[in-house]
Each structure stands twice: as structure tokens, then as C-alpha cells.
Design a protein around this motif. Structure first.
Motif, short mmCIF file in Angstrom:
data_model
loop_
_atom_site.label_atom_id
_atom_site.label_comp_id
_atom_site.label_asym_id
_atom_site.label_seq_id
_atom_site.Cartn_x
_atom_site.Cartn_y
_atom_site.Cartn_z
N MET A 76 -5.57 5.15 1.81
CA MET A 76 -4.66 4.01 1.86
C MET A 76 -5.29 2.84 2.62
SD MET A 76 -1.12 6.13 2.38
CE MET A 76 0.08 4.85 2.08
N CYS A 77 -6.04 3.15 3.67
CA CYS A 77 -6.75 2.08 4.41
C CYS A 77 -7.80 1.42 3.52
CB CYS A 77 -7.40 2.65 5.66
SG CYS A 77 -6.24 2.92 7.01
N TYR A 78 -8.47 2.20 2.71
CA TYR A 78 -9.45 1.62 1.79
C TYR A 78 -8.74 0.70 0.78
CZ TYR A 78 -13.20 1.09 -1.58
OH TYR A 78 -14.14 0.53 -2.42
N SER A 79 -7.59 1.13 0.28
CA SER A 79 -6.81 0.29 -0.63
C SER A 79 -6.36 -0.99 0.06
CB SER A 79 -5.59 1.06 -1.15
OG SER A 79 -5.99 2.15 -1.94
N LEU A 80 -6.00 -0.88 1.31
CA LEU A 80 -5.62 -2.06 2.09
C LEU A 80 -6.80 -3.02 2.19
CD1 LEU A 80 -3.70 -1.98 5.45
CD2 LEU A 80 -5.69 -3.42 5.14
N TRP A 81 -7.95 -2.48 2.51
CA TRP A 81 -9.16 -3.31 2.62
C TRP A 81 -9.42 -4.06 1.31
CZ3 TRP A 81 -13.84 -2.59 -0.07
CH2 TRP A 81 -14.88 -3.44 0.33
N GLN A 82 -9.19 -3.39 0.19
CA GLN A 82 -9.42 -4.03 -1.12
C GLN A 82 -8.46 -5.19 -1.37
OE1 GLN A 82 -9.21 -0.34 -3.49
NE2 GLN A 82 -11.29 -0.85 -4.18
N SER A 116 1.98 10.81 10.08
CA SER A 116 2.81 10.83 8.86
C SER A 116 2.00 11.17 7.62
CB SER A 116 3.48 9.48 8.65
OG SER A 116 4.32 9.17 9.73
N TYR A 117 0.68 10.97 7.71
CA TYR A 117 -0.19 11.19 6.56
C TYR A 117 -1.36 12.07 6.98
CZ TYR A 117 2.25 7.11 4.73
OH TYR A 117 3.21 6.23 4.31
N PRO A 118 -1.80 12.95 6.10
CA PRO A 118 -3.06 13.65 6.37
C PRO A 118 -4.18 12.61 6.46
CG PRO A 118 -1.93 14.61 4.47
CD PRO A 118 -1.19 13.36 4.84
N ILE A 119 -5.21 12.90 7.20
CA ILE A 119 -6.28 11.92 7.44
C ILE A 119 -6.90 11.43 6.13
CG2 ILE A 119 -8.08 13.66 7.80
CD1 ILE A 119 -7.75 10.24 9.61
N LYS A 120 -7.05 12.29 5.17
CA LYS A 120 -7.64 11.88 3.90
C LYS A 120 -6.75 10.85 3.18
CE LYS A 120 -9.82 13.59 -0.27
NZ LYS A 120 -10.31 14.74 -1.01
N THR A 121 -5.46 11.08 3.18
CA THR A 121 -4.52 10.16 2.55
C THR A 121 -4.49 8.83 3.30
OG1 THR A 121 -3.16 12.00 1.80
CG2 THR A 121 -2.11 9.83 1.84
N PHE A 122 -4.44 8.92 4.63
CA PHE A 122 -4.46 7.71 5.46
C PHE A 122 -5.71 6.89 5.15
CE2 PHE A 122 -5.70 5.41 9.29
CZ PHE A 122 -4.55 4.70 9.57
N ALA A 123 -6.85 7.55 5.09
CA ALA A 123 -8.12 6.87 4.83
C ALA A 123 -8.13 6.22 3.45
CB ALA A 123 -9.27 7.86 4.97
N ILE A 136 0.83 -1.21 0.00
CA ILE A 136 0.00 0.00 0.00
C ILE A 136 0.86 1.26 0.00
CG2 ILE A 136 -1.71 1.30 1.36
CD1 ILE A 136 -2.76 -1.20 -0.09
N GLY A 137 2.07 1.16 0.55
CA GLY A 137 2.95 2.32 0.63
C GLY A 137 3.04 2.92 2.02
N PHE A 138 2.45 2.24 3.01
CA PHE A 138 2.55 2.70 4.39
C PHE A 138 3.99 2.56 4.91
CE2 PHE A 138 -2.17 2.16 5.26
CZ PHE A 138 -2.38 3.50 5.55
N THR A 139 4.70 1.56 4.41
CA THR A 139 6.09 1.34 4.82
C THR A 139 6.96 1.20 3.57
OG1 THR A 139 5.91 -1.08 4.88
CG2 THR A 139 5.35 0.11 6.91
N ASN A 140 8.27 1.23 3.79
CA ASN A 140 9.18 1.14 2.65
C ASN A 140 9.76 -0.26 2.45
OD1 ASN A 140 11.07 0.84 4.66
ND2 ASN A 140 12.04 2.84 4.36
N GLY A 141 9.33 -1.20 3.21
CA GLY A 141 9.80 -2.58 3.04
C GLY A 141 10.81 -3.02 4.08
N GLU A 193 -2.34 -2.94 15.13
CA GLU A 193 -1.23 -2.32 15.87
C GLU A 193 -0.39 -1.47 14.94
OE1 GLU A 193 0.93 -5.51 17.70
OE2 GLU A 193 -0.49 -5.68 19.36
N ASP A 194 -0.08 -2.01 13.77
CA ASP A 194 0.75 -1.27 12.82
C ASP A 194 0.01 -0.06 12.26
OD1 ASP A 194 2.75 -3.09 13.25
OD2 ASP A 194 2.64 -4.02 11.28
N LEU A 195 -1.26 -0.23 11.92
CA LEU A 195 -2.05 0.90 11.42
C LEU A 195 -2.19 1.99 12.48
CD1 LEU A 195 -4.93 -0.69 9.33
CD2 LEU A 195 -3.02 0.69 8.49
N SER A 196 -2.37 1.58 13.72
CA SER A 196 -2.49 2.54 14.81
C SER A 196 -1.20 3.36 14.95
CB SER A 196 -2.79 1.80 16.13
OG SER A 196 -2.82 2.70 17.20
N ALA A 197 -0.07 2.68 14.90
CA ALA A 197 1.21 3.38 15.00
C ALA A 197 1.39 4.38 13.85
CB ALA A 197 2.36 2.37 15.02
#
Length: 144
Positions: free
Chosen positions: A96-102, A87-94, A13-18, A77-81
Motif C-alpha cells: 500500500m505504501c508503494y501504491s501511495l508513492w506511485q 492493522s495490516y500485515p507488513i507485506k500488505t502495508f508495504a 489507497i485504502g488505508f482509511t475509509n474516508g 504521522e498518519d502512516l506511522s499511526a
């Protein structure tokens, strides 16, 4: 394996760099150097797409009794951290979370608390950031 799958999804998703994915993979591999899937994953550990695809295929076809609660605990736990790091504006975070859900398997994305990821950003459409934040913060309490 559920922790590694979690780290793979966050990387995809891009939340982390690997880096977290690779630390987790290396640690698991060092404990089980004869594990074929871990050996295979080590061979292309710098390739996000290949790692995710291989793990997703393994998750879908090889794991019979996937520990949903363990996976959910790791993921939230990871999403909470990430969320509380701001690190992300709420709209961007949201988004990305939707993409994760998909990316979750069909039998997961309808389960609570994972299903919440599909609609937690709805209040943003009427500029209600506070409600969206409340939804996420309650979500992060699911496995505590």
C-alpha cells in the motif's frame, strides 16, 4: 490544504475509509465557506475517486509553492499511526505504501523521504521483515 491532500491519498489507497478525510474537509470548509475548491469538494465528499482526482488536479495546477515539509509531516504521522496499529500485515502495508508513492507527483516521488516508500519493501523479497520494519521506523522519524 496539504493535510486534506494527505487524507485524500490515504483514503484512495485504502488505508482509511474516508471519515478522516471528511472530518478534515468539513473543518476546513466551516472556517472558509467561500473557498471554491472546498465547496466543490463538499459536493462529492462521499466519492473517493472524484475527491482524489479533484484535489490532485488542484495540487498539480493551482498550488505554486506547496509546503512539502508540512505535507510530509502529516503523511508520515498518519502512516506511522497506521503502521504501529498493526492493522495490516507488513507485506500488505508495504504494498500500500508503494501504491501511495506511485500517486505522488513526479517531483515528489524522487524526494527524500518520499522516495523511501518505493523501496522500503525490498528486503521482504528475501524474507527480511526486520530490515523492512527498520526502514519504515526510520522513515517515520524524518519530520520529528
Amino acid at each position: 490544504m496539504e493535510r486534506l491532500i494527505c487524507k485524500s491519498i490515504l483514503w484512495k489507497i485504502g488505508f482509511t475509509n474516508g471519515d478522516e478525510y471528511n472530518r478534515t474537509l468539513d473543518s476546513m470548509f466551516l472556517k472558509s465557506t467561500t473557498n471554491d475548491i472546498l465547496l466543490e469538494l463538499e459536493s462529492f465528499s462521499s466519492n473517493c475517486d472524484a475527491s482524489f482526482d479533484d484535489l490532485h488536479r488542484y495540487w498539480k495546477y493551482e498550488i505554486k509553492d506547496f509546503p512539502v515539509e508540512t505535507f510530509g509531516k502529516c503523511m508520515l504521522e498518519d502512516l506511522s499511526a497506521i503502521y504501529f496499529s498493526n492493522s495490516y500485515p507488513i507485506k500488505t502495508f508495504a504494498q500500500m505504501c508503494y501504491s501511495l508513492w506511485q500517486l505522488l507527483p513526479d517531483d515528489f516521488n524522487t524526494l527524500e523521504p518520499f522516495h523511501i516508500l518505493s523501496y522500503a519493501d525490498d528486503p521482504l523479497s528475501w524474507n527480511d521483515e526486520e530490515q523492512t520494519r527498520k526502514i519504515y521506523e526510520e522513515l517515520f522519524e524524518s519530520y520529528k
